[in-house]
Design a protein around this motif. Structure first.
Motif, PDB file in Angstrom:
ATOM      1  N   SER A 161       0.847  -1.194   0.000  1.00  0.00           N
ATOM      2  CA  SER A 161       0.000   0.000   0.000  1.00  0.00           C
ATOM      3  C   SER A 161       0.879   1.239   0.000  1.00  0.00           C
ATOM      4  O   SER A 161       2.064   1.178   0.316  1.00  0.00           O
ATOM      5  CB  SER A 161      -0.946   0.020   1.203  1.00  0.00           C
ATOM      6  N   ILE A 162       0.259   2.352  -0.365  1.00  0.00           N
ATOM      7  CA  ILE A 162       0.896   3.656  -0.277  1.00  0.00           C
ATOM      8  C   ILE A 162      -0.052   4.552   0.508  1.00  0.00           C
ATOM      9  O   ILE A 162      -1.216   4.698   0.151  1.00  0.00           O
ATOM     10  CB  ILE A 162       1.194   4.249  -1.664  1.00  0.00           C
ATOM     11  N   ILE A 163       0.462   5.118   1.589  1.00  0.00           N
ATOM     12  CA  ILE A 163      -0.341   5.952   2.477  1.00  0.00           C
ATOM     13  C   ILE A 163       0.101   7.403   2.299  1.00  0.00           C
ATOM     14  O   ILE A 163       1.286   7.710   2.430  1.00  0.00           O
ATOM     15  CB  ILE A 163      -0.157   5.511   3.937  1.00  0.00           C
ATOM     16  N   CYS A 164      -0.845   8.273   1.992  1.00  0.00           N
ATOM     17  CA  CYS A 164      -0.549   9.699   1.817  1.00  0.00           C
ATOM     18  C   CYS A 164      -0.753  10.425   3.136  1.00  0.00           C
ATOM     19  O   CYS A 164      -1.630  10.073   3.918  1.00  0.00           O
ATOM     20  CB  CYS A 164      -1.459  10.308   0.762  1.00  0.00           C
ATOM     21  N   GLY A 165       0.066  11.434   3.362  1.00  0.00           N
ATOM     22  CA  GLY A 165      -0.055  12.226   4.576  1.00  0.00           C
ATOM     23  C   GLY A 165       0.682  13.542   4.422  1.00  0.00           C
ATOM     24  O   GLY A 165       1.015  13.959   3.307  1.00  0.00           O
ATOM     25  N   ARG A 166       0.955  14.168   5.548  1.00  0.00           N
ATOM     26  CA  ARG A 166       1.700  15.433   5.554  1.00  0.00           C
ATOM     27  C   ARG A 166       2.585  15.483   6.792  1.00  0.00           C
ATOM     28  O   ARG A 166       2.224  14.964   7.849  1.00  0.00           O
ATOM     29  CB  ARG A 166       0.763  16.627   5.573  1.00  0.00           C
ATOM     30  N   ILE A 167       3.724  16.124   6.639  1.00  0.00           N
ATOM     31  CA  ILE A 167       4.583  16.500   7.762  1.00  0.00           C
ATOM     32  C   ILE A 167       4.704  18.012   7.659  1.00  0.00           C
ATOM     33  O   ILE A 167       5.217  18.521   6.664  1.00  0.00           O
ATOM     34  CB  ILE A 167       5.960  15.823   7.686  1.00  0.00           C
ATOM     35  N   LEU A 168       4.206  18.693   8.675  1.00  0.00           N
ATOM     36  CA  LEU A 168       4.057  20.148   8.624  1.00  0.00           C
ATOM     37  C   LEU A 168       3.249  20.483   7.376  1.00  0.00           C
ATOM     38  O   LEU A 168       2.115  20.075   7.268  1.00  0.00           O
ATOM     39  CB  LEU A 168       5.409  20.845   8.670  1.00  0.00           C
ATOM     40  N   LEU A 169       3.802  21.177   6.424  1.00  0.00           N
ATOM     41  CA  LEU A 169       3.065  21.501   5.196  1.00  0.00           C
ATOM     42  C   LEU A 169       3.488  20.642   4.010  1.00  0.00           C
ATOM     43  O   LEU A 169       2.968  20.797   2.920  1.00  0.00           O
ATOM     44  CB  LEU A 169       3.277  22.977   4.849  1.00  0.00           C
ATOM     45  N   PHE A 170       4.430  19.725   4.217  1.00  0.00           N
ATOM     46  CA  PHE A 170       4.997  18.963   3.109  1.00  0.00           C
ATOM     47  C   PHE A 170       4.208  17.684   2.847  1.00  0.00           C
ATOM     48  O   PHE A 170       3.889  16.944   3.776  1.00  0.00           O
ATOM     49  CB  PHE A 170       6.460  18.616   3.405  1.00  0.00           C
TER      50      PHE A 170
END
Length: 94
Positions: free
Chosen positions: A51-60
């Motif tokens: 699987s590929i999980i999308c997310g964010r770290i701060l604004l990236f």
């Protein structure tokens, strides 16, 4: 089709590099000297990706690539373009 995306792996910090997509795999590459060779040239075959999980770290924008034994997290610029370019048909069929 081979394309290159600016990306940083999150592994004991943030390490700059790039993700190269090809027909059957994507490869993360960096020129950092003090990291293991496995991370320096990390090859991920599409058929092995669970699987590929999308997310964010701060604004990236980030993606986490989950493989059978481990997972790797990347900050990826143009994440949408990368996800549209890789061949994950085996995941979409489930």
């Amino acid at each position: 089709m081979r394309k290159v995306y600016a990306a940083s792996i999150i592994w004991k910090g943030v390490l700059g590099g790039g993700i190269i997509t090809e027909d059957d795999k994507m490869t993360y590459r960096t020129g950092k000297l003090l990291i293991p060779e496995k991370i320096k040239n990390l090859e991920m075959k599409y058929c092995d990706i669970q699987s590929i999980i999308c997310g964010r770290i701060l604004l990236f924008p980030t993606i986490e690539v989950v493989l059978p034994e481990e997972s790797y997290k990347f900050i990826v610029f143009n994440r949408k373009g990368l996800l549209n370019n890789i061949n994950l048909n085996h995941l979409r069929k489930k």
